[in-house]
Design a protein around this motif. Structure first.
Motif, PDB file in Angstrom:
ATOM      1  N   ALA A   1     -76.106  29.756  56.928  1.00 31.32           N
ATOM      2  CA  ALA A   1     -77.325  29.936  56.275  1.00 31.32           C
ATOM      3  C   ALA A   1     -77.325  28.593  55.377  1.00 31.32           C
ATOM      4  N   TRP A   2     -78.161  27.951  55.592  1.00 33.19           N
ATOM      5  CA  TRP A   2     -78.136  26.604  55.207  1.00 33.19           C
ATOM      6  C   TRP A   2     -79.601  26.477  54.141  1.00 33.19           C
ATOM      7  N   ARG A   3     -79.304  26.132  52.886  1.00 34.32           N
ATOM      8  CA  ARG A   3     -80.637  25.949  52.269  1.00 34.32           C
ATOM      9  C   ARG A   3     -80.709  24.738  51.244  1.00 34.32           C
ATOM     10  N   GLY A   4     -81.921  24.281  50.913  1.00 34.23           N
ATOM     11  CA  GLY A   4     -81.878  23.140  49.817  1.00 34.23           C
ATOM     12  C   GLY A   4     -81.601  21.717  50.505  1.00 34.23           C
TER      13      GLY A   4
ATOM     14  N   HIS B   1     -70.646  19.127  57.877  1.00 33.96           N
ATOM     15  CA  HIS B   1     -71.456  19.665  58.962  1.00 33.96           C
ATOM     16  C   HIS B   1     -72.830  19.523  58.243  1.00 33.96           C
ATOM     17  N   TYR B   2     -73.116  20.518  57.085  1.00 29.52           N
ATOM     18  CA  TYR B   2     -74.239  20.600  56.330  1.00 29.52           C
ATOM     19  C   TYR B   2     -74.977  19.188  55.865  1.00 29.52           C
ATOM     20  N   ILE B   3     -74.145  18.367  55.474  1.00 34.28           N
ATOM     21  CA  ILE B   3     -74.657  16.989  54.995  1.00 34.28           C
ATOM     22  C   ILE B   3     -75.121  16.437  56.139  1.00 34.28           C
ATOM     23  N   TYR B   4     -74.334  16.265  57.331  1.00 30.23           N
ATOM     24  CA  TYR B   4     -74.662  15.719  58.386  1.00 30.23           C
ATOM     25  C   TYR B   4     -76.045  15.997  59.117  1.00 30.23           C
ATOM     26  N   LYS B   5     -76.318  17.467  58.969  1.00 27.11           N
ATOM     27  CA  LYS B   5     -77.606  17.880  59.434  1.00 27.11           C
ATOM     28  C   LYS B   5     -78.666  17.681  58.441  1.00 27.11           C
TER      29      LYS B   5
ATOM     30  N   THR C   1     -75.973  25.509  49.707  1.00 32.23           N
ATOM     31  CA  THR C   1     -77.169  25.080  49.338  1.00 32.23           C
ATOM     32  C   THR C   1     -76.858  23.906  48.295  1.00 32.23           C
ATOM     33  N   THR C   2     -77.973  23.280  48.293  1.00 28.44           N
ATOM     34  CA  THR C   2     -78.040  22.137  47.271  1.00 28.44           C
ATOM     35  C   THR C   2     -78.885  22.124  46.092  1.00 28.44           C
TER      36      THR C   2
END
Length: 241
Positions: free
Chosen positions: A28-31, A58-62, A180-181
């Protein structure tokens, strides 16, 4: 997302890590849009597990950025792993030595080159019994004061289901992870001031409160006060006696 231009070893790392993370995590990726698409930026995540650097990477790359993690220099001396970290532009830090100055210079250069530098302000996995953030170390604040680069908080939760630092148990199962960011942390009132210990600690508390409150948006319950790491608690007890 921006299109990234990656070298051979960065593409190799992606081929190794992304398929594994796709299998091991339900995301669940947000922001993501709050991570600047270009330019130097200091990304500051909370640290709940030894597994969460892979989750955060993974999140930052995507999100369209190549993460450049600050890590203990001892990892760079591990065969095979060390050379891969060098090739993928990760940044080693030697603590308590003249080499620490070189590490800071490397981080400044990474930001000047427009890199997305990832620093865990806690310096290690949190010791809070319920995995809320601890008070941080001052490295991210010092770098922000030196460069003026924005400090952007990232909160992650769920990696502890794979490896829980409280039990040191690894569980091979698919985990639900949320990342989330938040908006950049406002450190403007310290712009241009001398980096005294008091100033750096005030800035660091502001950074950690931002991370803690962001984590509160993806966890149940009210965020507690920042946790004093055990060593600090022991020191405070000695000072009071």
């Amino acid at each position: 997302m921006t299109q990234q231009r990656l070298g051979f070893w960065q593409r190799f790392a992606v081929m190794l890590v992304v398929p594994v993370m796709t299998v091991l995590t339900r995301r669940a990726w947000r922001g993501m849009e709050k991570i600047p698409s270009s330019g130097g930026v200091i990304l500051v995540p909370n640290h709940v597990s030894h597994f969460d650097p892979l989750v955060v990477a993974h999140y930052i790359y995507k999100a369209g950025r190549w993460p450049r993690f600050l890590g203990k220099a001892s990892i760079w001396r591990v065969p095979l792993i060390g050379p891969l970290l060098v090739k993928t532009k990760q940044v080693p830090v030697e603590r308590g030595s003249v080499e620490a100055v070189k590490s800071l210079e490397s981080l400044v250069q990474a930001l000047d080159d427009g890199g997305a530098v990832v620093i865990y302000p806690e310096g290690t996995t949190t010791r809070h019994p319920d995995l809320w953030p601890m008070r941080g170390k001052t490295g991210a604040a010092r770098l922000a004061l030196l460069t003026g680069a924005p400090v952007v908080p990232i909160a992650n939760w769920g990696a502890q289901a794979v490896f829980d630092p409280r039990t040191n148990k690894l569980k091979a199962r698919r985990a639900a992870v949320t990342v989330t960011t938040g908006d950049p942390i406002d450190l403007s009132r310290w712009a241009g001031v001398e980096p005294t210990r008091e100033v750096l600690e005030e800035m660091t508390d502001e950074i950690m409160i931002g991370i803690r409150d962001l984590l509160g948006t993806i966890r149940d319950g009210e965020p507690p006060a920042l946790y004093d790491r055990p060593a600090r608690r022991a020191k405070n007890s000695e000072d009071a006696s």
